[in-house]
Design a protein around this motif. Structure first.
Motif, short mmCIF file in Angstrom:
data_model
loop_
_atom_site.label_atom_id
_atom_site.label_comp_id
_atom_site.label_asym_id
_atom_site.label_seq_id
_atom_site.Cartn_x
_atom_site.Cartn_y
_atom_site.Cartn_z
N SER B 48 0.84 -1.20 0.00
CA SER B 48 0.00 0.00 0.00
C SER B 48 0.87 1.24 0.00
O SER B 48 0.54 2.24 -0.65
CB SER B 48 -0.90 0.02 1.23
OG SER B 48 -1.72 -1.10 1.26
N GLN B 92 -7.40 0.96 0.02
CA GLN B 92 -7.67 -0.32 0.66
C GLN B 92 -8.97 -0.30 1.46
O GLN B 92 -9.69 -1.27 1.52
CB GLN B 92 -6.48 -0.69 1.56
CG GLN B 92 -6.52 -2.13 2.05
CD GLN B 92 -5.18 -2.60 2.58
OE1 GLN B 92 -4.24 -1.82 2.71
NE2 GLN B 92 -5.08 -3.87 2.88
N ASP B 169 -6.12 -1.05 -4.58
CA ASP B 169 -5.49 -1.69 -3.43
C ASP B 169 -6.42 -2.77 -2.90
O ASP B 169 -7.44 -2.47 -2.30
CB ASP B 169 -5.18 -0.65 -2.35
CG ASP B 169 -4.19 -1.17 -1.32
OD1 ASP B 169 -3.96 -2.40 -1.30
OD2 ASP B 169 -3.65 -0.35 -0.56
N GLU B 170 -6.05 -4.01 -3.13
CA GLU B 170 -6.83 -5.18 -2.71
C GLU B 170 -8.30 -5.08 -3.11
O GLU B 170 -9.18 -5.05 -2.26
CB GLU B 170 -6.69 -5.39 -1.21
CG GLU B 170 -5.23 -5.49 -0.82
CD GLU B 170 -5.01 -6.34 0.41
OE1 GLU B 170 -5.94 -6.99 0.87
OE2 GLU B 170 -3.85 -6.36 0.88
MG LIG Z 1 -2.06 -2.66 2.23
#
Ligand SMILES: [Mg+2]
Ligand SMILES: Nc1ncnc2c1ncn2[C@@H]1O[C@H](COP(=O)(O)OP(=O)(O)OP(=O)(O)O)[C@@H](O)[C@H]1O
Lengths: 376, 256
Positions: B48, B92, B169-170
């Motif tokens: 991240s 995220q 992010d994810e």
């Molecule tokens: Mg992360």
């Protein structure tokens, strides 16, 4: 870099076919330039069939695809024919992944109209609900405080000390400033009419009584409502929003014991101290006026000792304890009742300060009546 | 894939540190246009952080980041805005604005940055929500959505202006396998059809095999990139044992 533009041409054909030619780059910046034109051309079209010639589109992204979807949607609704010709394969695939009829115009949820009776009913209910949950909270709090008194080990004293510092010690400067100025201003305002009777020295009586009995506790409480009650509500509210409160609960830790009791104890402890300090500064503020009028300090102090006694001081301090309970209790209870979402914390903070101040004034009134009847 | 590989992001000698703690130590790589580029690594290794560096949120301790040839960190004012228009980011945590409905969240960039008329914006928003499978939830507040739904909403918001690079992010964390596969389809379709570049942090191995053109792996212990290539190749041919274990989901024997 080439300036990104989109160009729209409409060619009305004789054989009842309207051709719309779109050229250039259709992205979120340039599509807006031709959107209106394209839709208007469609509206005006009397021809049964519309051909959209897209062979000269250099680049087309989601915004461009939306324009094509919108054209498809309108044509389908009118039941007329449409041909989109010359579209690149890649764009065609994206376009085909949407069903144009699926996208009816968007209507934001309308806030339902409510009648006056309903409004009044709702408002009344929410006031009642508020009172009920405050009382329930008070019950829980008192129970937790009793538990803490019986078994002081359960209180997290380290937290309480930290809170006493941030909520209490750090509030000294603002309490000092406000009390001093209020004392000074009051003495000044009173001295003008009093001097017409040559009774300036009685300003000391006025300052002493009003500060000890009313203004010291009250000003301190209001400063604390703005400074500390809001902080408690915001702290607990943020914990609630971040699910920290749920985490505490599932760990078997009661939020009231864990978070509220420490705050209430710290505030109860600091309130009388702040009030004494506020009293002192208020009286000092008043002295400035009398000194400037030529009275010696000893005369001022003598009058104060003559006019006020310990009962006035203790009566004020007792009130300040009640105010402390209100400040901490209301701040925490609104924090605990925070709903989800970012604005929720702001809501709780506002409510904590507003209802805190109201409760303080109301309680002050009740104390005045009680003190009057028992002759203090 | 494509023979001509046009560089769209270039990271040069990047070092990232929080105060004194170095998280990433002098790495360089390039991302090509239209590529689905995956950043992998153990939890807490700085994925991240790297992503936030690449979008210019923080100044790096050393090194440069070029987006389409422009240094995103030193750019200011309208230059910076021009670069930022090229990218869309999903954080995220989603980072939806809590005081706006889902629809308003996604519509906001359109209102601020385009001259589309109101009904055109509405249509675009609905289409994006459809693409992430959230049609029908327009009037919900973010707090009324599940975690996975918030993520998808954030993706819709990130791509509403059709940026050329999307940083995610994810994106599939917290999604069920079917929704996650649908998201993969969307990513592939946007990358292949619109040549949108994706920079994605993810741990979902199945999804990596189906979408990734290229994977880099960060290793917390050396703070560097320890692998770079196609996922199948890394799994089968990497000379780094940890990398092979990562792909085969084996427990690290040599302690990590
Ligand atoms: Mg992360
Ligand atoms: N604001 C910060 N200040 C100091 N250190 C930080 C900060 N944010 C992250 N770190 C540290 O940087 C390292 C990398 O964090 P990062 O969030 O980038 O990890 P990640 O690879 O994204 O992990 P995950 O897969 O769990 O999301 C961690 O060791 C973390 O402790």
């Amino acid at each position: 870099m080439v300036e990104a533009t989109a160009v729209l041409n409409t060619v009305a054909d004789k054989d009842g076919v309207l051709t719309i030619r779109i050229k250039g780059r259709l992205d979120s910046t340039s599509t807006g330039d031709i959107w209106q034109g394209a839709i208007e051309a469609l509206e005006r079209a009397s021809s049964k069939k519309v051909v959209v010639d897209t062979s000269e589109i250099d680049y087309c992204d989601g915004a461009g695809i939306s324009l094509l979807v919108e054209i498809q949607r309108r044509q389908k609704k009118r039941g007329s024919e449409l041909e989109i010709s010359g579209l690149h394969d890649e764009y065609r695939k994206l376009l085909d992944s949407f069903d144009p009829l699926e996208f009816e115009e968007y209507h934001p949820e309308k806030s339902r109209k409510t009648s006056l009776t309903e409004e009044v009913g709702r408002a009344t209910f929410s006031v009642w609900d508020n009172i009920r949950s405050q009382i329930a909270f008070l019950g829980e709090l008192v129970a937790a405080l009793f538990l803490a008194a019986r078994n002081p080990k359960v209180v997290r004293w380290k937290d309480a000390f930290l809170i006493a510092e941030t909520a209490g010690v750090n509030a000294f400067p603002i309490v000092a400033l406000i009390s001093f100025l209020i004392g000074l201003i009051m003495a000044f305002q009173a001295a003008i009419p009093m001097s017409q009777f040559g009774a300036e020295i009685f300003v000391a009586d006025l300052i002493a009584l009003s500060t000890l009995r009313e203004l010291g506790p009250l000003m301190t409480a209001i400063v604390m409502a703005g400074r500390t009650s809001s902080a408690f509500a915001a702290e607990l509210g943020t914990m609630k929003v971040n699910e920290e409160m749920d985490a505490l609960t599932t760990m078997g830790l009661d939020p009231v014991r864990f978070l509220v009791v420490t705050r209430v104890i710290a505030t109860l402890f600091m309130m009388p101290l702040l009030t004494i300090f506020s009293n002192l500064l208020g009286i000092m503020g008043g002295s400035v006026v009398l000194l400037s009028m030529g009275y010696p300090l000893s005369a001022y102090v003598d009058r104060i000792i003559l006019s006020a006694d310990y009962v006035d001081l203790l009566g004020g301090l007792l009130k300040s304890l009640a105010f402390g309970l209100i400040v901490a209790g209301i701040g925490c209870s609104h924090g605990l009742r925070t709903r989800t979402g970012a604005s929720a914390v702001g809501d709780s903070t506002t409510k904590a300060v507003v209802s805190g101040i109201i409760m303080i004034i109301v309680t002050d009134g009740i104390f005045s009546v009680v003190y009057f009847y028992i002759g203090i | 894939m494509n023979t001509e590989q046009e560089t769209i992001i270039r990271v040069e000698n990047l070092t990232v540190a929080y105060d004194e703690t170095v998280i990433i130590d002098n790495i360089s790589f390039e991302v090509h246009r239209g590529e689905v580029f995956i950043i992998l690594g153990g939890s807490g290794c700085g994925k991240s952080t790297l992503l936030k560096q690449m979008i210019g949120l923080y100044a790096p301790a050393a090194g440069r980041i070029l987006i389409d040839g422009d240094d995103i960190v030193s750019a200011e004012g309208s230059d910076r805005l021009r670069i930022l228009r090229k990218i869309g980011v999903m954080y995220q945590s989603g980072a939806l604005f809590g005081s706006m409905t889902l629809f308003e969240n996604v519509r906001l960039p359109l209102e601020e940055f385009t001259n589309l008329n109101s009904s055109a914006m509405d249509l675009i928003v609905l289409m994006k929500l459809k693409q992430v499978g959230l049609k029908g939830f327009e009037n919900h507040m973010p707090s009324e959505l599940s975690g996975g739904m918030q993520k998808r909403a954030a993706i819709a918001r990130a791509m509403v202006l059709d940026p050329r690079i999307l940083f995610l992010d994810e994106p599939s964390a917290g999604l069920d396998p079917i929704t996650s596969a649908e998201l993969d389809q969307l990513i592939i379709s946007l990358a292949r059809n619109l040549r949108i570049t994706f920079v994605i942090v993810t741990h979902e191995l199945p999804s990596i095999y189906s979408i990734a053109d290229r994977v880099i792996m960060l290793d917390k212990r050396v703070k560097k990139i320890v692998a770079d290539g196609r996922p199948q190749d890394l799994r089968d041919k990497s000379d780094n044992q940890w990398v092979r274990q990562f792909f085969k989901r084996e427990v690290a024997l040599n302690g990590s």
